[in-house]
Each structure stands twice: as structure tokens, then as C-alpha cells.
Write an enzyme that holds these catalytic residues in place. Structure first.
Site, PDB file in Angstrom:
ATOM      1  N   GLY A 134       0.930  -1.103  -0.090  1.00 57.19           N
ATOM      2  CA  GLY A 134       0.041   0.184  -0.185  1.00 57.19           C
ATOM      3  C   GLY A 134       0.908   1.294   0.007  1.00 57.19           C
ATOM      4  CD  GLU A 190      -6.553  -7.435  -4.212  1.00 59.57           C
ATOM      5  OE1 GLU A 190      -6.923  -7.330  -5.295  1.00 59.57           O
ATOM      6  OE2 GLU A 190      -6.033  -6.670  -3.380  1.00 59.57           O
ATOM      7  CE  LYS A 205      -0.348  -6.700  -1.792  1.00 60.51           C
ATOM      8  NZ  LYS A 205      -1.310  -6.681  -0.629  1.00 60.51           N
TER       9      LYS A 205
HETATM   10  P1  NDP Z   1     -12.150  -2.061  -7.034  1.00 62.34           P
HETATM   11  O1  NDP Z   1     -12.757  -3.382  -7.287  1.00 62.34           O
HETATM   12  O2  NDP Z   1     -12.620  -1.332  -5.865  1.00 62.34           O
HETATM   13  O3  NDP Z   1     -12.095  -1.373  -8.389  1.00 62.34           O
HETATM   14  C1  NDP Z   1     -11.844  -1.859  -9.678  1.00 62.34           C
HETATM   15  C2  NDP Z   1     -12.414  -0.802 -10.556  1.00 62.34           C
HETATM   16  O4  NDP Z   1     -11.998  -0.976 -11.875  1.00 62.34           O
HETATM   17  C3  NDP Z   1     -13.908  -0.382 -11.047  1.00 62.34           C
HETATM   18  O5  NDP Z   1     -13.950   0.763 -10.883  1.00 62.34           O
HETATM   19  C4  NDP Z   1     -14.443  -1.162 -11.980  1.00 62.34           C
HETATM   20  O6  NDP Z   1     -15.374  -0.626 -12.510  1.00 62.34           O
HETATM   21  C5  NDP Z   1     -13.115  -1.127 -12.685  1.00 62.34           C
HETATM   22  N1  NDP Z   1     -13.270  -2.185 -13.946  1.00 62.34           N
HETATM   23  C6  NDP Z   1     -13.433  -3.330 -13.874  1.00 62.34           C
HETATM   24  N2  NDP Z   1     -13.250  -3.742 -14.993  1.00 62.34           N
HETATM   25  C7  NDP Z   1     -12.975  -2.998 -15.897  1.00 62.34           C
HETATM   26  C8  NDP Z   1     -12.648  -2.860 -17.233  1.00 62.34           C
HETATM   27  N3  NDP Z   1     -12.645  -3.920 -18.170  1.00 62.34           N
HETATM   28  N4  NDP Z   1     -12.812  -1.495 -17.826  1.00 62.34           N
HETATM   29  C9  NDP Z   1     -12.819  -0.497 -17.219  1.00 62.34           C
HETATM   30  N5  NDP Z   1     -12.891  -0.511 -15.567  1.00 62.34           N
HETATM   31  C10 NDP Z   1     -13.188  -1.727 -15.220  1.00 62.34           C
HETATM   32  O7  NDP Z   1     -10.561  -2.458  -6.899  1.00 62.34           O
HETATM   33  P2  NDP Z   1      -9.379  -1.696  -6.102  1.00 62.34           P
HETATM   34  O8  NDP Z   1      -9.607  -0.009  -6.382  1.00 62.34           O
HETATM   35  O9  NDP Z   1      -9.614  -2.204  -4.597  1.00 62.34           O
HETATM   36  O10 NDP Z   1      -8.109  -2.329  -6.819  1.00 62.34           O
HETATM   37  C11 NDP Z   1      -7.721  -1.771  -7.858  1.00 62.34           C
HETATM   38  C12 NDP Z   1      -6.233  -2.278  -8.094  1.00 62.34           C
HETATM   39  O11 NDP Z   1      -5.472  -1.854  -6.822  1.00 62.34           O
HETATM   40  C13 NDP Z   1      -6.211  -3.929  -7.868  1.00 62.34           C
HETATM   41  O12 NDP Z   1      -4.995  -4.274  -8.620  1.00 62.34           O
HETATM   42  C14 NDP Z   1      -5.758  -4.150  -6.364  1.00 62.34           C
HETATM   43  O13 NDP Z   1      -5.131  -5.470  -6.373  1.00 62.34           O
HETATM   44  C15 NDP Z   1      -4.797  -3.010  -6.086  1.00 62.34           C
HETATM   45  N6  NDP Z   1      -4.653  -2.489  -4.763  1.00 62.34           N
HETATM   46  C16 NDP Z   1      -5.923  -2.335  -4.019  1.00 62.34           C
HETATM   47  C17 NDP Z   1      -5.451  -2.067  -2.778  1.00 62.34           C
HETATM   48  C18 NDP Z   1      -6.756  -1.888  -1.842  1.00 62.34           C
HETATM   49  O14 NDP Z   1      -6.510  -1.727  -0.407  1.00 62.34           O
HETATM   50  N7  NDP Z   1      -7.919  -1.841  -2.118  1.00 62.34           N
HETATM   51  C19 NDP Z   1      -4.406  -1.790  -2.089  1.00 62.34           C
HETATM   52  C20 NDP Z   1      -3.102  -2.090  -3.227  1.00 62.34           C
HETATM   53  C21 NDP Z   1      -3.529  -2.415  -4.282  1.00 62.34           C
HETATM   54  P3  NDP Z   1     -16.835  -0.528 -11.931  1.00 62.34           P
HETATM   55  O15 NDP Z   1     -16.588   0.324 -10.726  1.00 62.34           O
HETATM   56  O16 NDP Z   1     -17.840  -0.161 -12.681  1.00 62.34           O
HETATM   57  O17 NDP Z   1     -17.159  -1.793 -11.281  1.00 62.34           O
HETATM   58  N1  HSE Z   2      -6.063  -6.876  -0.593  1.00 67.48           N
HETATM   59  C1  HSE Z   2      -4.955  -6.295  -0.275  1.00 67.48           C
HETATM   60  C2  HSE Z   2      -4.652  -6.523   1.169  1.00 67.48           C
HETATM   61  C3  HSE Z   2      -4.865  -4.619  -0.786  1.00 67.48           C
HETATM   62  O1  HSE Z   2      -5.415  -6.698   1.857  1.00 67.48           O
HETATM   63  O2  HSE Z   2      -3.521  -6.117   1.733  1.00 67.48           O
HETATM   64  C4  HSE Z   2      -3.674  -4.206  -0.641  1.00 67.48           C
HETATM   65  O3  HSE Z   2      -2.713  -4.880  -1.815  1.00 67.48           O
END
Ligand code: NDP
Ligand code: HSE
Length: 427
Positions: A134, A190, A205
Site C-alpha cells: 500500500g 480484493e 507481493k
Molecule cells: P475495485 O474493485 O474497488 O475497483 C476496480 C475498478 O476497476 C472499478 O471501478 C471497476 O469498474 C473497474 N473495472 C473493472 N473492469 C474494468 C474494465 N474492463 N474496464 C474499465 N474499468 C474496469 O478495486 P480496488 O480499487 O480495490 O483495486 C484496484 C487495484 O489496486 C487492484 O489491482 C488491487 O489489487 C490494487 N490494490 C488495492 C488495494 C486496496 O486496498 N484496495 C491496495 C493496493 C493495491 P466498476 O466501478 O464499474 O465496477
Molecule cells: N487486498 C490487499 C490487502 C490490498 O488486503 O493487503 C492491498 O494490496
């Protein structure tokens, strides 16, 4: 990018992280411009489902490919997650000569080498600080600050969701399901939380950290992996009684030119710095031959912490773009990945046994036959409730697994409990 150094950012995904990236650019844009001379402007944002109600941006598209190829987008932030379509979108952006910032560890762990090649070919940045731990600056320290040292071991709590669940099970007596539901509602988990609780996210990771720490190619499938679904409240209580805390740990070792990478629930001594890392916090404990022990600590999950790391990368990539340069990609060599059988650990094991004379001797003999030496043994309960709790000296995994198999066949052993490795202060 225009003559005023305005950098137009295309954001793919507007979930926990994407929405926070857009919000932070809005909140901090003036400060960033004053400090760096770069004016970040969110030009386009792609989502999957246009019918969802959203705030903070207007004019969303569901055509992510059009954002990547749009001549009005200078730089792409990929926060969709997963492999498909994230991989093809990232490749298309790089091939179009646009730097990419991603938080996608799954993608980097599986296809990092291919994506680095594409970035090098295009001469643009592919930055991924947000993909591991993060908000914590870790990728840059591993790539740059520690480049002159020889890293020997990395221990990491790199999944916020599982650390949150284990903390709640340990401290508040919450059930696994209750704690997971809360982690999901806080935006830590996730999309499919199996990735968190079965250790896939931490394994991805760990492979990225191993690649950067040792300069070798390690992919997620090289990582030995166990999640936390087998850890019971009883295991956590017993660990506490013995002076340990249970954590899902990534353990990354360099051993005689080989690399061993594993993720599993682990008993960490209560006095170890990693033991006090609670809730969704992450920490990465690095041992350098010259630097000694370092610990990187901070919020490992959640939209805004992750967006903070991504935005740092956006600013770096934008500055490089302005200067017509790039950070370069890590050079990764090949090394043998040491199979788990050949890895050495200390172990904790609990056995439900018949409370009869000679049972302890039978159990001890099974350990001895496989050259696993016992350092601590404790009986809790009596009669039908008798349980033996054992901690071993360091032993080979294959020998410990053979011991467990033999214990399962013993007449007076009713149940073999979870096998936990004990890390940090090995004997
Ligand atoms: P979310 O599921 O909250 O958001 C994913 C977004 O991607 C949504 O807005 C979704 O659209 C959009 N999406 C999915 N498919 C498509 C597509 N085909 N075209 C365009 N947009 C699309 O995920 P997070 O924000 O939690 O995570 C995003 C990334 O960050 C991941 O790789 C995750 O592993 C990484 N990450 C997340 C952390 C966390 O704490 N959440 C921490 C560190 C890394 P819609 O809103 O319409 O569904
Ligand atoms: N799902 C992940 C976690 C988000 O819980 O650590 C950050 O990569």
C-alpha cells in the site's frame, strides 16, 4: 503534455484506489504544481459499469482501450486489477509511448518481465510502488536506496486483510467471517477475497519483493503458499500462551545463490517488531549485509493510502516524461528457486492424544526417526481433552512433513492440528 507542463492522466478503474487517485489529484494538485512544476489533470476515467452512481468526476467511459490510445492522455494509471483486460491495456499504453503506473500486483507478479521489456522498448516508465504494501515506500528503497547492499532476508506482513482478520481474532474474539466482512467493507479486500485469505495476494507481493531484493526473476507460482483459513482461535490462543503472535508472513531468503520464497501463517515471537503490526497495517523487515535490520511500516491497504503511493509514481513518471527520460527497468537474472521441501524452519504442532503412559514417548520417537528435534513440549488438558503442544528446533520441511504423516498413523493420536512455522529468532 503541453508547453505548460500539464500532464493529462488517464485512469483505468474508479474503485477504492481509482477514485482516491482522482480525489488526491484534485486535493493536492496545486501543491504538486508548486513543488514540481507539473500540473496533473485527470483527462479520462474508465469504469466497467456506467450505470453505477459516482461522484468526483464526470464523463466516465466504459471503453478503457480508448483512454489508452487517446492522444489527449499522456500517462496511464491502471487500477482495474486482475490480468484481463489490465495486461493488454498496460501493454497498449506502453506501446503507445505512455508511462504506466499500476497498483496491480497480480499482473506484475505474473507478467512483470514481459511488461518491463515493453517499457524498456518504448523508453517509458512502468512504476508499481502501490502494488506492494500500500502506502509504504518499499519498491524505491529496494531498487535504489539498497542497491549497493546485499540483502539476505526479507520478512513481510504484506496483506492488510489477513493481518486485520488475525488481529481481530486475537484481540477482540471476532470470528474469521465477521473480521473478513469488516475488512471488505473498509475496502481492504480484493474483489475476490480468496486472493487475500488463501495467500495469493501475499504470494504475488512476495515474488515482486524477491525479484527486486535479489535481482532474480521470481513469479507468483514460484512461491510456496498457505493461507490463514486453517488457523483456529485455539491456535492463536496457544501461540499467545507460548509467547508468540500468529501472522501471515512472506519469508524471502537468499540461500547459497538460490532463492526461497514462501507465504504461510507463522508464529512470530511477541518481542519481534513484526509482532506488533496490527489491523490492516503492513510491515516489511529487511536484513542487509551492511545495513543490518530495517523495517518499513505503514498502511498496507485502503484506497487513499494506496493512492498516495500511486500518486508518487505518477509525479515521478510525469517528471521523467517532461525530461524525455525514464527510470529504467530492473535487470533480473535467473536463479534456482529452492523447493519448500529443502527449506528449514522451526515448527509448532498441536496433537490431540490419549492421556496414557507411553504416548509422549511414541510421539517423541516419531520426531526422532525423522531427525526433528523438539525444543519445547507442553500438555494442556487431561483425559479425553489431552493435547500436546510441541515446538521444534530448525528442521527441513520434508522431515517435518514426514513426521506429521507418521503422527497421523499413530493409534493414540486422535487429531493432528495446524502445522505452523516459527520465524524470527530461530533455534
Ligand atoms: P475495485 O474493485 O474497488 O475497483 C476496480 C475498478 O476497476 C472499478 O471501478 C471497476 O469498474 C473497474 N473495472 C473493472 N473492469 C474494468 C474494465 N474492463 N474496464 C474499465 N474499468 C474496469 O478495486 P480496488 O480499487 O480495490 O483495486 C484496484 C487495484 O489496486 C487492484 O489491482 C488491487 O489489487 C490494487 N490494490 C488495492 C488495494 C486496496 O486496498 N484496495 C491496495 C493496493 C493495491 P466498476 O466501478 O464499474 O465496477
Ligand atoms: N487486498 C490487499 C490487502 C490490498 O488486503 O493487503 C492491498 O494490496
Amino acid at each position: 503534455m503541453d508547453g505548460n507542463s500539464t500532464v493529462r492522466v488517464g485512469v483505468l478503474g474508479y474503485g477504492n484506489v481509482g477514485a482516491a487517485v482522482v480525489a488526491l489529484i484534485g486535493e493536492n494538485g496545486d501543491t504538486i504544481a508548486a513543488r514540481t512544476g507539473l500540473r496533473l489533470e485527470v483527462a479520462r476515467v474508465a469504469v466497467r459499469d456506467l450505470s453505477k452512481a459516482r461522484t468526483g468526476f464526470s464523463g466516465f467511459t466504459d471503453d478503457a482501450a480508448s483512454v489508452v490510445t487517446d492522444p489527449d492522455v499522456d500517462l496511464v494509471v491502471e487500477v482495474i486489477g486482475g490480468i484481463d483486460p489490465a495486461k493488454s491495456l498496460v501493454l497498449a499504453a506502453l506501446e503507445a509511448g505512455k508511462p504506466v503506473v499500476t497498483a496491480n500486483k497480480e499482473l506484475m507478479a505474473a507478467y512483470g518481465a514481459e511488461l518491463f521489456d515493453a517499457a524498456a522498448k518504448a523508453g517509458v516508465d512502468l512504476l508499481f510502488e502501490a502494488a506492494v504494501a500500500g502506502a509504504i515506500p518499499l519498491i524505491r528503497p529496494l531498487r535504489e536506496s539498497l542497491a549497493g547492499d546485499r540483502i539476505t532476508r526479507v520478512l513481510g506482513i504484506v496483506n492488510g486483510t489477513t493481518n486485520f482478520i488475525l488481529t481481530r481474532m486475537t484481540e477482540s474474539g471476532q470470528t474469521f467471517a465477521e473480521a473478513l466482512a469488516e475488512a471488505q467493507s473498509l475496502g481492504y479486500a480484493e474483489r475476490d477475497p480468496t486472493a487475500d485469505v488463501e495467500g495469493h495476494d501475499a504470494a504475488a507481493k512476495a515474488s515482486i519483493i524477491a525479484s527486486l531484493a535479489f535481482g532474480v526473476r521470481v513469479v507468483a507460482s514460484d512461491v510456496y503458499r498457505e493461507g490463514i483459513t486453517g488457523v483456529s482461535a485455539d491456535d492463536i490462543r496457544m501461540a499467545g500462551r507460548l509467547g508468540y503472535v500468529v501472522k501471515l508472513l512472506a519469508v524471502i531468503d537468499a540461500v547459497n545463490g538460490e532463492v526461497a520464497v514462501r507465504v504461510h501463517p507463522t508464529m512470530v515471537p511477541a518481542a519481534h517488531p513484526l509482532a506488533s503490526v496490527r489491523e490492516a497495517f503492513n510491515a516489511v523487515f529487511v536484513e542487509g549485509a551492511a545495513a543490518g535490520e530495517l523495517m518499513f511500516y505503514g498502511r498496507g491497504a485502503g484506497g487513499r493510502p494506496t493512492a498516495s503511493a500511486a500518486l508518487g509514481d505518477v509525479i515521478d513518471a510525469a517528471a521523467n516524461l517532461r525530461q524525455g527520460t525514464s527510470a529504467g527497468v530492473p535487470g533480473l537474472a535467473s536463479a534456482r528457486i529452492r523447493p519448500m521441501d529443502e527449506v528449514r524452519s522451526q515448527y509448532y504442532l498441536s496433537l490431540d492424544v490419549a492421556d496414557l503412559p507411553g504416548v509422549l514417548e511414541q510421539v517423541a520417537a516419531a520426531f526422532a526417526r525423522h531427525l526433528v528435534s523438539i525444543v519445547q513440549v507442553l500438555q494442556v488438558g487431561m483425559g479425553q481433552e489431552a493435547r500436546l503442544v510441541l515446538v521444534t528446533h530448525t528442521a527441513y520441511e520434508r522431515d517435518m512433513q514426514a513426521t506429521v504423516a507418521e503422527l497421523r498413523d499413530l493409534d493414540h493420536v486422535d487429531r493432528v492440528g495446524t502445522l505452523l512455522r516459527v520465524i524470527g529468532g530461530e533455534q
